[in-house]
Design an enzyme around this catalytic site. Structure first.
Site, short mmCIF file in Angstrom:
data_model
loop_
_atom_site.label_atom_id
_atom_site.label_comp_id
_atom_site.label_asym_id
_atom_site.label_seq_id
_atom_site.Cartn_x
_atom_site.Cartn_y
_atom_site.Cartn_z
N ASP A 1 0.85 -1.19 0.00
CA ASP A 1 0.00 0.00 0.00
C ASP A 1 0.88 1.23 0.00
OD1 ASP A 1 -2.26 1.83 0.49
OD2 ASP A 1 -3.35 -0.01 0.95
N GLU B 1 -9.95 2.98 -4.88
CA GLU B 1 -9.51 4.32 -4.47
C GLU B 1 -8.28 4.79 -5.25
OE1 GLU B 1 -10.97 4.45 0.13
OE2 GLU B 1 -9.01 3.56 -0.22
N HIS C 1 -2.93 3.24 -4.41
CA HIS C 1 -2.34 2.64 -3.19
C HIS C 1 -0.97 2.03 -3.49
CE1 HIS C 1 -5.66 3.22 -0.38
NE2 HIS C 1 -6.48 2.96 -1.35
C1 ACM Z 1 -11.03 -0.38 0.64
O1 ACM Z 1 -11.56 -0.36 1.75
N1 ACM Z 1 -10.33 0.66 0.21
C2 ACM Z 1 -11.18 -1.51 -0.25
#
Ligand code: ACM
Ligand code: ZN
Length: 709
Positions: A370, A497, A433
């Protein structure tokens, strides 16, 4: 030894004691090793106040202490010496000091009530002093897990006789056990498909051949009479598990006898599902049949829960005769952990698998990459773990968070988890991420600039550049190594995201815009599709099924992929997309399955960027079918997932605290058929299991009616 600074003590002096103050002491002042509350006017130490603060070495309690909340000092393994509880202390709640293994001495100056497991597993305890002439109320299991022969109980001489007889205190004289009684209807989670218990009374039944009546008596199985486990070679692993259960949970004694009841483990190809099993218990022994070894193993987890009985901790003496036929409703029940934001020591990952398996979970999903770190060794790119697996700070918590898993460790985890029939699903993120990777290889991003590892939660705009050839080379190499390390048929690609606004960063990238022109794309989601198509093709060549977090930006789902419905309020949208694209779907809607959310108001994690409260009941209410028809269940529904994102979870004990008992509720949602599910009944069945968990020193959230004595 560092002592708490004047500033933080000032928080406690003159202010009403609040969970927020203790949150500062616990999570922000993480490097302090001493907590002296004697000069504060704190009276109530709230639940979880200093939960699993391993670094704390010394503790002085407030002079006007009223109460210590549940798990307030859970697993504070460093606190040594003596604790003095002033006469004002009314109560020490459940598991308040569970696992404080260096504590030597306790001194109670008044009539403090001790709740279940209050001092369980304080194995270093040598002296307990009480001045009360009438023994204070003490749960019978308040000192569970301690060899009390090594502890001196010092009480007023004339009250000694009363202490000898008093619940809780009597164990210091001679351990009197309460009987472990097994009522199968009151223990199993998840609830099996069918359960028939045969009471012991005698009755008559027509004999099959003659038509005459014959007398039948269902006697329970007596563990002390059992002579051992029999299983074919293919079930060797399950045989070892069965022997462990016998040794740890029952009154079975390994003596050489020729005849007696046995535990028979068998394969039965006629069962309807790989994880299906039947379990028959009678005076003659146990017959456990599974379609596969996995089915036999699930049955063993049922057997182990039966042995926990009423949760007293005493070994099971007898089990009533019964018949269970069981199978799961959904194929995959997984939990996801996040060792990126806070690293999870390797040994703790293994221990977590053992706890998951008790509830018939069959997958552990590892979020390995991440913005805040890269936690898996990639041999082709050693820079990833050299440069991106060590950082100081996660939001307001200034601790050093470092570590990564070697491929050898991951192979060992895979082997270990396979013994519990749990597969390990690895996840790397794309296109968002990915700050940790970009930190090591700026070329991966559109801007090609060096960026620091992220120290806060949130969404980054640093995306992989779909127009950059090195991105494909990099992912290809990473995925090839992952595919070799993790034999599970799935690899998770993230996908969530990707910037704010989603995919917006690509609009500022000339290379991305050029690629769009060349391919005739009008919008950025088509670039995302292009990137995913190429990566998915590669994964398929590696014989892996791609998975990803569903976002509305995915306008189509590639054939054969699995999507996760995670966003609060968007489950039906994700389901419709899965059905439209003939894809499979995992359900982990935030409303039910985000186990990193607090379980009640003010509960850990107290920091909150808008996380809703997710109660145990709310998790239990998840319908994995989301009200859809049986075609959806058959064609699209792959399973359920509970997520444990670790931005705020800074110890392994807190992973357990967030996970359990909601993970038990989710396991029942994923495994048990709707006709067998009932929340009130679930709570009743859960209680002996959470007692067992505390007894074994594992944190569990007790906020919903699970602390009564
Ligand atoms: C997530 O909670 N960003 C998958
Ligand atoms: Zn770009």
């Amino acid at each position: 030894m560092k002592t708490l600074s004047a500033f933080f003590l000032a928080l406690l002096i003159g202010l009403p004691t609040s969970a927020q103050n203790f949150r500062q002491l616990r999570d922000v002042k993480v490097n302090e090793t001493s907590l002296d509350l004697s000069k504060t006017n704190c009276t109530v130490i709230p639940r979880n106040a200093m939960h699993s603060r391993y670094r704390l070495r010394s503790l002085v309690l407030p002079l006007q202490l009223d109460s210590v909340g549940s798990q307030a000092f859970f697993a504070c393994k460093g606190i040594g010496g003596r604790l003095r509880f002033p006469a004002t202390t009314r109560v020490i709640e459940a598991s308040a000091f569970n696992g404080c293994s260096k504590l030597r001495e306790l001194s109670f100056e008044g009539t403090t009530r001790l709740a279940p497991f209050a001092f369980a597993n304080c194995s270093g305890l040598r002296t307990v002093r009480l001045s009360a002439l009438v023994p204070p109320a003490c749960a019978d299991n308040a000192f569970d897990g301690i060899d009390l022969r090594r502890v001196e109980l010092i009480v007023p001489e004339r009250a000694r006789k009363d202490y000898r007889r008093a619940p809780g205190w009597r164990h210091f004289f001679a351990k009197k056990e309460t009987a472990n009684v097994c009522c199968p209807e009151e223990i199993l989670v998840p609830q099996p498909l069918t359960l028939e218990v045969f009471p012991e009374e005698t009755f008559e039944e027509a004999a099959e051949s003659s038509g005459k009546r014959k007398r039948i008596r269902h006697r329970p199985l007596t563990w002390a009479e059992v002579i051992g486990v029999e299983a074919p070679q293919e079930l060797n692993n399950e045989k070892l598990q069965a022997e462990r259960i016998l040794a740890e949970r029952t009154a079975y004694m390994k003596v050489r006898r020729k005849t007696g009841p046995t535990i028979q483990l068998q394969l039965d190809a006629s069962l309807p599902n790989d994880e299906a099993y039947t379990l028959d218990i009678s005076k003659k022994g146990v017959v456990l049949k599974g379609k596969t070894a996995a089915g036999v193993f699930r049955g063993l987890m049922t057997l182990e829960q039966l042995c926990i009985g009423n949760g007293t901790g005493v070994r099971s003496e007898k089990i009533p005769a019964l018949h269970i036929a069981d199978q799961p409703r959904t194929p995959i029940r997984e939990l996801m952990v996040d060792p990126v934001r806070h690293f999870i020591p390797f040994a703790d990952l293994k221990a977590f698998v053992v706890e998951m398996a008790r509830y018939k979970y069959n997958a552990l999903h590892l979020h390995l990459v991440d913005d805040q770190g890269w936690r898996i060794e990639i041999k082709k790119y050693p820079q990833l773990t050299q440069k991106a697996s060590d950082r100081v700070g996660m939001d307001d918590m200034p601790e050093r968070i470092s570590g990564f898993y070697t491929q050898a460790q991951m192979r060992e985890l895979v082997r270990f988890a396979a013994q519990y029939h749990v597969m390990i699903i690895p996840e790397i993120e794309l296109p968002g991420h990915e700050v940790a990777a970009v930190h090591c290889f700026p070329q991966l991003s559109c801007a090609k600039k060096t960026v620091p590892i992220r120290l806060t939660c949130g969404v980054s705009n640093e995306l992989l550049c779909p127009a950059e050839p090195f991105v494909y080379e990099f992912l290809d190499n990473v995925l090839t190594e992952l595919a070799d390390v993790f034999p599970a048929p799935y690899v998770h690609l993230g996908g969530d995201e990707a910037g704010q606004p989603p995919l917006g960063a690509w609009s500022d990238c000339p290379a991305c815009q050029e690629l769009k022109r060349k391919e005739g794309y009008m919008e950025n989601w088509q670039l995302q599709q292009y990137l995913f198509d190429r990566v998915i093709d590669r994964l398929k060549a590696l014989k892996k099924t791609p998975m990803y977090w569903y976002e509305q930006e995915f306008k189509t789902i590639q054939p054969g992929c699995v999507v996760y419905a995670w966003r609060h309020g968007l489950t039906k949208t994700a389901i419709d997309a899965a059905v439209r694209n003939k894809a499979q779907i995992m359900l982990c809607p935030g409303e039910h399955c985000y186990l990193d959310y607090p379980q009640q108001r003010g509960d850990m994690p107290e920091v909150n960027w808008g996380m809703p409260v997710t109660t145990l009941q709310q998790t239990y209410r998840l319908d994995p079918a989301w009200g859809q028809d049986s075609t959806f269940v058959r064609e699209n529904l792959l399973g359920v997932s509970g997520t444990l994102w670790s931005e705020c979870i800074n110890s392994t004990e807190r992973i357990y605290y967030q996970a359990f008992p909601r993970a038990a509720a989710l396991a029942e949602a994923g495994w048990s058929y709707p006709s067998r599910r009932n929340y009130t009944d679930f709570l009743r069945r859960l209680r002996p299991l959470t007692d067992d968990q505390q007894r074994r020193g594992i944190a569990v959230n007790l906020s919903e009616g699970l602390t009564k004595e």
